[in-house]
Motif scaffolding. Structure first.
Motif, PDB file in Angstrom:
ATOM      1  N   ARG A 116      25.957 -20.472 -69.679  1.00  0.00           N
ATOM      2  CA  ARG A 116      27.049 -19.779 -70.359  1.00  0.00           C
ATOM      3  C   ARG A 116      26.542 -18.696 -71.318  1.00  0.00           C
ATOM      4  O   ARG A 116      27.249 -17.747 -71.620  1.00  0.00           O
ATOM      5  CB  ARG A 116      27.907 -20.778 -71.128  1.00  0.00           C
ATOM      6  CG  ARG A 116      29.038 -21.385 -70.331  1.00  0.00           C
ATOM      7  CD  ARG A 116      30.074 -20.343 -69.933  1.00  0.00           C
ATOM      8  NE  ARG A 116      31.230 -20.960 -69.264  1.00  0.00           N
ATOM      9  CZ  ARG A 116      32.164 -20.277 -68.655  1.00  0.00           C
ATOM     10  NH1 ARG A 116      32.091 -18.956 -68.589  1.00  0.00           N
ATOM     11  NH2 ARG A 116      33.170 -20.891 -68.068  1.00  0.00           N
ATOM     12  N   SER A 156      32.196 -14.180 -64.443  1.00  0.00           N
ATOM     13  CA  SER A 156      33.541 -14.557 -64.894  1.00  0.00           C
ATOM     14  C   SER A 156      34.590 -14.400 -63.806  1.00  0.00           C
ATOM     15  O   SER A 156      35.784 -14.625 -64.057  1.00  0.00           O
ATOM     16  CB  SER A 156      33.934 -13.701 -66.114  1.00  0.00           C
ATOM     17  OG  SER A 156      33.898 -12.318 -65.787  1.00  0.00           O
ATOM     18  N   TRP A 174      31.796 -16.841 -58.652  1.00  0.00           N
ATOM     19  CA  TRP A 174      31.101 -17.937 -59.324  1.00  0.00           C
ATOM     20  C   TRP A 174      32.133 -18.952 -59.816  1.00  0.00           C
ATOM     21  O   TRP A 174      33.244 -18.591 -60.176  1.00  0.00           O
ATOM     22  CB  TRP A 174      30.313 -17.443 -60.544  1.00  0.00           C
ATOM     23  CG  TRP A 174      29.117 -16.584 -60.219  1.00  0.00           C
ATOM     24  CD1 TRP A 174      29.107 -15.245 -59.979  1.00  0.00           C
ATOM     25  CD2 TRP A 174      27.758 -17.017 -60.121  1.00  0.00           C
ATOM     26  NE1 TRP A 174      27.830 -14.800 -59.739  1.00  0.00           N
ATOM     27  CE2 TRP A 174      26.968 -15.876 -59.824  1.00  0.00           C
ATOM     28  CE3 TRP A 174      27.113 -18.245 -60.259  1.00  0.00           C
ATOM     29  CZ2 TRP A 174      25.589 -15.937 -59.658  1.00  0.00           C
ATOM     30  CZ3 TRP A 174      25.741 -18.309 -60.104  1.00  0.00           C
ATOM     31  CH2 TRP A 174      24.983 -17.172 -59.807  1.00  0.00           C
ATOM     32  N   TRP A 224      32.431 -22.464 -62.548  1.00  0.00           N
ATOM     33  CA  TRP A 224      31.767 -23.209 -63.619  1.00  0.00           C
ATOM     34  C   TRP A 224      32.194 -24.666 -63.524  1.00  0.00           C
ATOM     35  O   TRP A 224      33.391 -24.975 -63.600  1.00  0.00           O
ATOM     36  CB  TRP A 224      32.134 -22.609 -64.965  1.00  0.00           C
ATOM     37  CG  TRP A 224      31.597 -21.210 -65.100  1.00  0.00           C
ATOM     38  CD1 TRP A 224      32.208 -20.060 -64.707  1.00  0.00           C
ATOM     39  CD2 TRP A 224      30.327 -20.837 -65.628  1.00  0.00           C
ATOM     40  NE1 TRP A 224      31.401 -18.986 -64.950  1.00  0.00           N
ATOM     41  CE2 TRP A 224      30.224 -19.431 -65.530  1.00  0.00           C
ATOM     42  CE3 TRP A 224      29.269 -21.535 -66.179  1.00  0.00           C
ATOM     43  CZ2 TRP A 224      29.112 -18.723 -65.962  1.00  0.00           C
ATOM     44  CZ3 TRP A 224      28.156 -20.837 -66.617  1.00  0.00           C
ATOM     45  CH2 TRP A 224      28.081 -19.440 -66.504  1.00  0.00           C
ATOM     46  N   GLU A 235      28.466 -27.523 -68.688  1.00  0.00           N
ATOM     47  CA  GLU A 235      28.796 -26.925 -67.399  1.00  0.00           C
ATOM     48  C   GLU A 235      27.647 -26.053 -66.912  1.00  0.00           C
ATOM     49  O   GLU A 235      26.804 -25.599 -67.688  1.00  0.00           O
ATOM     50  CB  GLU A 235      30.083 -26.090 -67.495  1.00  0.00           C
ATOM     51  CG  GLU A 235      30.037 -25.017 -68.559  1.00  0.00           C
ATOM     52  CD  GLU A 235      31.354 -24.284 -68.703  1.00  0.00           C
ATOM     53  OE1 GLU A 235      32.287 -24.582 -67.930  1.00  0.00           O
ATOM     54  OE2 GLU A 235      31.448 -23.395 -69.564  1.00  0.00           O
ATOM     55  N   ALA A 244      26.635 -22.959 -63.645  1.00  0.00           N
ATOM     56  CA  ALA A 244      27.238 -21.903 -62.823  1.00  0.00           C
ATOM     57  C   ALA A 244      26.841 -22.112 -61.367  1.00  0.00           C
ATOM     58  O   ALA A 244      25.652 -22.205 -61.048  1.00  0.00           O
ATOM     59  CB  ALA A 244      26.777 -20.530 -63.296  1.00  0.00           C
TER      60      ALA A 244
END
Length: 365
Positions: free
Chosen positions: A190, A198, A203, A205, A215, A217
């Motif tokens: 992150r 985003s 992607w 999360w 979390e 990615a």
């Protein structure tokens, strides 16, 4: 040749010798004065110790012996090169000496004696191995209320070596390298700059049971893969060579990582000066890990493949992005990047936990 204190009386014998162990070299031009021999054929300087008559009382002999010992101590005990008994030192002094070494040396010295063990476990020693900003780091922890109570500085040190601490709102972890006590950080996904990170179509999360962070990615599909991270050099241990490692996994259906990627680790001044560092090619292909393990050492030497993912002890894999020597102090920044921009191939199935910075092995501490 040496000296002795004669206290054996009638049952002692003194023998003196000089030896030069054969070493494959001839010897020449040494002159020895030949001494007369006694009736047994021994050299004159080889003689039994005999008392002709015991003319002194026991108390007188003891006083003479103590006087001789005292004189010997005054004359030569503290000469340069003479042996010194560390057990005579106060425990505080031993602790001060140990604090100038390394955690590994302190643990080894604790096996010498009970005095050394007590000194090696003292807070005054282990406080020197904790970073000067340890209280600030602990206060920035995301789990500080749930931290256990530590009975000693050594216990705190070992806890931070084996249990990375979440800090800065859960975006980084902090730990200590056990042998040297130097700082280690991992920057969570992150906190990284991931191109299109985003965008949910590229992607996603998700939590991961083996991740340090809440979390990670997971790459769904991109043609342009670019990941960047940075950290201030003031957070790291000074005068230390660090390695930067991308910590990752692959899903069972990962594909598109055959082209080589470019990684770099660069140092930039805090005033916006030019970056400096090397760029190198690595393989992101998860199959390259299996192929390297299967290849023979002769093949690796003849045609070494590009670096690729290596297994870690925590169930993840890592790729070394590069290394740098941290000497900039308060005004530097480390910038790390990975790029694979072959837009003709779609890539999918990569899971990013973060970028770890830790001291390189086999360096002076």
């Amino acid at each position: 040749m040496g000296e002795l204190f004669n206290e054996r009386g009638e049952d002692g014998e003194l023998e003196m010798s000089l030896q030069e162990v054969p070493s494959g070299h001839w010897k020449s031009s040494l002159i020895i004065q030949v001494q007369p021999t006694n009736i047994q054929g021994k050299p004159f300087f080889y003689f039994p110790l005999r008392k002709k008559k015991n003319l002194l009382s026991e108390d007188t002999r003891e006083r003479s012996r103590q006087t001789a010992i005292s004189k010997k101590k005054k004359e030569g005990e503290m000469e340069q090169g003479s042996a010194f008994d560390l057990y005579l030192l106060p425990e505080d002094c031993i602790s001060n000496i140990l604090s100038l070494t390394t955690p590994r040396d302190v643990c080894r010295s604790s096996t010498v004696s009970p005095v050394f063990r007590s000194a090696a476990n003292s807070d005054s020693v282990w406080e020197k191995f904790l970073p000067s900003d340890i209280h600030q780091i602990l206060s920035s922890s995301s789990v500080s209320p749930s931290l256990p109570t530590f009975s000693s500085k050594k216990q705190l040190f070992l806890h931070l070596c084996d249990n990375p601490l979440l800090i800065d709102g859960g975006t980084k972890t902090f730990a200590l390298e056990k042998c040297s006590g130097k700082k280690c950080y991992m920057i969570g996904a992150r906190e990284l700059t991931i191109i299109w990170g985003s965008s949910p179509e590229y992607w996603k999360w998700i939590p991961h049971p083996e991740s340090r962070f809440s979390e990670v990615a997971e790459l769904l599909c991109v043609w342009w893969l670019e990941i960047r991270g940075k950290i201030e050099t003031r957070l790291l241990s000074p005068n230390t060579t660090y390695g930067a490692y991308l910590v990752l996994k692959f899903t069972n259906r990962a594909y598109g990582f055959e082209p080589l990627a470019e990684v770099s680790v660069k140092l930039a001044s805090g005033t916006g000066g030019a970056e400096e560092g090397e760029v190198k090619s690595v393989s992101l292909n998860p199959r390259s890990l299996r192929s390297r393990n299967a290849s023979s050492s002769e093949e690796a030497v003849a045609d070494p493949p590009p670096e690729g993912p290596k297994e870690r002890g925590d169930g993840w894999m890592e790729i070394e992005m590069g290394e740098f020597f941290n000497e900039r102090g308060e005004d530097g920044e480390v910038v790390m990047s990975l790029m694979e921009v072959n837009c003709s191939i779609c890539k999918s199935g990569l899971i990013i936990q973060g970028i770890e910075l830790r001291p390189k092995e086999n360096q002076p501490v």
